[in-house]
Design a protein around this motif. Structure first.
Motif, PDB file in Angstrom:
ATOM      1  N   ASN A 278       2.970   2.136  -6.869  1.00 33.82           N
ATOM      2  CA  ASN A 278       1.683   1.482  -6.670  1.00 33.82           C
ATOM      3  C   ASN A 278       1.885  -0.015  -6.834  1.00 33.82           C
ATOM      4  O   ASN A 278       2.508  -0.459  -7.789  1.00 33.82           O
ATOM      5  CB  ASN A 278       0.697   2.019  -7.714  1.00 33.82           C
ATOM      6  N   GLU A 279       1.324  -0.760  -5.889  1.00 30.74           N
ATOM      7  CA  GLU A 279       1.365  -2.218  -6.003  1.00 30.74           C
ATOM      8  C   GLU A 279       0.093  -2.774  -5.381  1.00 30.74           C
ATOM      9  O   GLU A 279      -0.166  -2.547  -4.196  1.00 30.74           O
ATOM     10  CB  GLU A 279       2.597  -2.755  -5.278  1.00 30.74           C
ATOM     11  N   ASN A 280      -0.721  -3.457  -6.172  1.00 34.85           N
ATOM     12  CA  ASN A 280      -1.962  -4.075  -5.694  1.00 34.85           C
ATOM     13  C   ASN A 280      -2.879  -3.087  -4.985  1.00 34.85           C
ATOM     14  O   ASN A 280      -3.332  -3.332  -3.866  1.00 34.85           O
ATOM     15  CB  ASN A 280      -1.657  -5.259  -4.771  1.00 34.85           C
ATOM     16  N   SER A 281      -3.152  -1.955  -5.615  1.00 39.20           N
ATOM     17  CA  SER A 281      -4.030  -0.907  -5.078  1.00 39.20           C
ATOM     18  C   SER A 281      -3.532  -0.329  -3.756  1.00 39.20           C
ATOM     19  O   SER A 281      -4.316   0.126  -2.929  1.00 39.20           O
ATOM     20  CB  SER A 281      -5.458  -1.421  -4.910  1.00 39.20           C
ATOM     21  N   THR A 282      -2.239  -0.370  -3.560  1.00 40.34           N
ATOM     22  CA  THR A 282      -1.615   0.233  -2.388  1.00 40.34           C
ATOM     23  C   THR A 282      -0.528   1.173  -2.869  1.00 40.34           C
ATOM     24  O   THR A 282       0.289   0.818  -3.720  1.00 40.34           O
ATOM     25  CB  THR A 282      -1.008  -0.841  -1.458  1.00 40.34           C
ATOM     26  N   LEU A 283      -0.532   2.382  -2.325  1.00 44.49           N
ATOM     27  CA  LEU A 283       0.484   3.383  -2.644  1.00 44.49           C
ATOM     28  C   LEU A 283       1.597   3.261  -1.608  1.00 44.49           C
ATOM     29  O   LEU A 283       1.330   3.252  -0.407  1.00 44.49           O
ATOM     30  CB  LEU A 283      -0.135   4.782  -2.585  1.00 44.49           C
ATOM     31  N   TYR A 284       2.827   3.149  -2.074  1.00 46.63           N
ATOM     32  CA  TYR A 284       3.987   3.078  -1.183  1.00 46.63           C
ATOM     33  C   TYR A 284       4.841   4.315  -1.388  1.00 46.63           C
ATOM     34  O   TYR A 284       5.090   4.713  -2.526  1.00 46.63           O
ATOM     35  CB  TYR A 284       4.825   1.830  -1.478  1.00 46.63           C
ATOM     36  N   ILE A 285       5.282   4.898  -0.282  1.00 54.07           N
ATOM     37  CA  ILE A 285       6.160   6.060  -0.329  1.00 54.07           C
ATOM     38  C   ILE A 285       7.389   5.748   0.507  1.00 54.07           C
ATOM     39  O   ILE A 285       7.279   5.494   1.706  1.00 54.07           O
ATOM     40  CB  ILE A 285       5.466   7.334   0.213  1.00 54.07           C
ATOM     41  N   MET A 286       8.555   5.756  -0.146  1.00 56.47           N
ATOM     42  CA  MET A 286       9.826   5.552   0.556  1.00 56.47           C
ATOM     43  C   MET A 286      10.391   6.921   0.893  1.00 56.47           C
ATOM     44  O   MET A 286      10.697   7.699   0.001  1.00 56.47           O
ATOM     45  CB  MET A 286      10.804   4.774  -0.307  1.00 56.47           C
ATOM     46  N   SER A 287      10.502   7.197   2.183  1.00 54.69           N
ATOM     47  CA  SER A 287      11.017   8.472   2.669  1.00 54.69           C
ATOM     48  C   SER A 287      12.193   8.176   3.580  1.00 54.69           C
ATOM     49  O   SER A 287      12.004   7.735   4.717  1.00 54.69           O
ATOM     50  CB  SER A 287       9.911   9.219   3.427  1.00 54.69           C
ATOM     51  N   GLY A 288      13.412   8.394   3.059  1.00 55.73           N
ATOM     52  CA  GLY A 288      14.594   8.024   3.831  1.00 55.73           C
ATOM     53  C   GLY A 288      14.585   6.525   4.066  1.00 55.73           C
ATOM     54  O   GLY A 288      14.513   5.737   3.146  1.00 55.73           O
ATOM     55  N   GLU A 289      14.590   6.127   5.329  1.00 55.73           N
ATOM     56  CA  GLU A 289      14.555   4.710   5.699  1.00 55.73           C
ATOM     57  C   GLU A 289      13.132   4.224   5.961  1.00 55.73           C
ATOM     58  O   GLU A 289      12.924   3.045   6.229  1.00 55.73           O
ATOM     59  CB  GLU A 289      15.414   4.476   6.952  1.00 55.73           C
ATOM     60  N   LYS A 290      12.145   5.116   5.918  1.00 48.98           N
ATOM     61  CA  LYS A 290      10.753   4.764   6.220  1.00 48.98           C
ATOM     62  C   LYS A 290      10.013   4.331   4.962  1.00 48.98           C
ATOM     63  O   LYS A 290      10.252   4.855   3.886  1.00 48.98           O
ATOM     64  CB  LYS A 290      10.015   5.952   6.819  1.00 48.98           C
ATOM     65  N   LEU A 291       9.090   3.409   5.148  1.00 52.08           N
ATOM     66  CA  LEU A 291       8.192   2.996   4.076  1.00 52.08           C
ATOM     67  C   LEU A 291       6.767   3.183   4.581  1.00 52.08           C
ATOM     68  O   LEU A 291       6.357   2.567   5.559  1.00 52.08           O
ATOM     69  CB  LEU A 291       8.428   1.538   3.672  1.00 52.08           C
ATOM     70  N   ILE A 292       6.043   4.065   3.944  1.00 50.52           N
ATOM     71  CA  ILE A 292       4.653   4.352   4.283  1.00 50.52           C
ATOM     72  C   ILE A 292       3.780   3.665   3.248  1.00 50.52           C
ATOM     73  O   ILE A 292       4.070   3.731   2.047  1.00 50.52           O
ATOM     74  CB  ILE A 292       4.369   5.876   4.238  1.00 50.52           C
ATOM     75  N   SER A 293       2.696   3.017   3.690  1.00 46.96           N
ATOM     76  CA  SER A 293       1.770   2.419   2.733  1.00 46.96           C
ATOM     77  C   SER A 293       0.378   3.001   2.945  1.00 46.96           C
ATOM     78  O   SER A 293      -0.048   3.208   4.083  1.00 46.96           O
ATOM     79  CB  SER A 293       1.741   0.898   2.854  1.00 46.96           C
ATOM     80  N   ILE A 294      -0.291   3.257   1.839  1.00 45.44           N
ATOM     81  CA  ILE A 294      -1.640   3.808   1.856  1.00 45.44           C
ATOM     82  C   ILE A 294      -2.514   2.888   1.032  1.00 45.44           C
ATOM     83  O   ILE A 294      -2.349   2.781  -0.180  1.00 45.44           O
ATOM     84  CB  ILE A 294      -1.687   5.247   1.285  1.00 45.44           C
ATOM     85  N   GLY A 295      -3.423   2.203   1.705  1.00 42.20           N
ATOM     86  CA  GLY A 295      -4.352   1.317   1.013  1.00 42.20           C
ATOM     87  C   GLY A 295      -5.503   2.109   0.426  1.00 42.20           C
ATOM     88  O   GLY A 295      -5.957   3.086   1.011  1.00 42.20           O
ATOM     89  N   PHE A 296      -5.991   1.694  -0.727  1.00 39.78           N
ATOM     90  CA  PHE A 296      -7.091   2.371  -1.402  1.00 39.78           C
ATOM     91  C   PHE A 296      -8.387   1.571  -1.353  1.00 39.78           C
ATOM     92  O   PHE A 296      -9.450   2.118  -1.576  1.00 39.78           O
ATOM     93  CB  PHE A 296      -6.723   2.651  -2.856  1.00 39.78           C
ATOM     94  N   HIS A 297      -8.315   0.271  -1.101  1.00 40.79           N
ATOM     95  CA  HIS A 297      -9.514  -0.577  -1.127  1.00 40.79           C
ATOM     96  C   HIS A 297      -9.534  -1.475   0.089  1.00 40.79           C
ATOM     97  O   HIS A 297      -8.490  -1.985   0.479  1.00 40.79           O
ATOM     98  CB  HIS A 297      -9.540  -1.428  -2.398  1.00 40.79           C
ATOM     99  N   PRO A 298     -10.645  -1.695   0.745  1.00 42.38           N
ATOM    100  CA  PRO A 298     -11.967  -1.182   0.402  1.00 42.38           C
ATOM    101  C   PRO A 298     -12.152   0.283   0.801  1.00 42.38           C
ATOM    102  O   PRO A 298     -13.073   0.948   0.335  1.00 42.38           O
ATOM    103  CB  PRO A 298     -12.917  -2.065   1.194  1.00 42.38           C
ATOM    104  N   ASN A 299     -11.264   0.796   1.665  1.00 41.21           N
ATOM    105  CA  ASN A 299     -11.280   2.223   2.003  1.00 41.21           C
ATOM    106  C   ASN A 299      -9.840   2.672   2.220  1.00 41.21           C
ATOM    107  O   ASN A 299      -8.927   1.855   2.182  1.00 41.21           O
ATOM    108  CB  ASN A 299     -12.150   2.490   3.246  1.00 41.21           C
ATOM    109  N   PHE A 300      -9.636   3.961   2.436  1.00 40.13           N
ATOM    110  CA  PHE A 300      -8.284   4.467   2.627  1.00 40.13           C
ATOM    111  C   PHE A 300      -7.748   3.997   3.977  1.00 40.13           C
ATOM    112  O   PHE A 300      -8.435   4.043   4.989  1.00 40.13           O
ATOM    113  CB  PHE A 300      -8.256   6.000   2.578  1.00 40.13           C
TER     114      PHE A 300
END
Length: 105
Positions: A78-100
């Motif tokens: 988690n960094e600045n209300s954003t969830l980061y998932i490192m999968s292999g060489e990929k980086l997925i980010s999921i923002g939580f604010h103001p919406n998903f």
């Protein structure tokens, strides 16, 4: 126990305790967060299999908006209300604010 995430970071982001699947030693947890519009983000983590499933649902929709299975997960953070998932060489980010929001970096 080997872990790919800091539980306290995810507690802060999801604002709730995880749901433990089976025995705690199995390393399987579910984190959920619902917003005021009825959107629910669900993160299921399997530590030993290094997998996670990310789903977004809406209370008025019978089917998930998206349901994403990620393998070879190295790190979740988690960094600045954003969830980061490192999968292999990929980086997925999921923002939580103001919406998903979801993006592939």
């Amino acid at each position: 126990m080997f872990t790919i995430y800091d539980q306290y970071e995810l507690l802060e982001l999801f604002e709730s305790e995880p749901i433990v699947i089976g025995e705690p030693e199995a390393g399987m947890n579910i984190f959920k967060k619902e917003d005021k519009y009825g959107f629910k983000l669900i993160l299921t983590i399997s530590i030993y299999e290094k997998e996670c499933i990310l789903s977004l649902t809406q209370r008025d929709c019978p089917n998930p908006i998206f349901d994403l299975r990620l393998t070879d997960v190295n790190k979740i953070y988690n960094e600045n209300s954003t969830l980061y998932i490192m999968s292999g060489e990929k980086l997925i980010s999921i923002g939580f604010h103001p919406n998903f929001s979801l993006s592939n970096l």
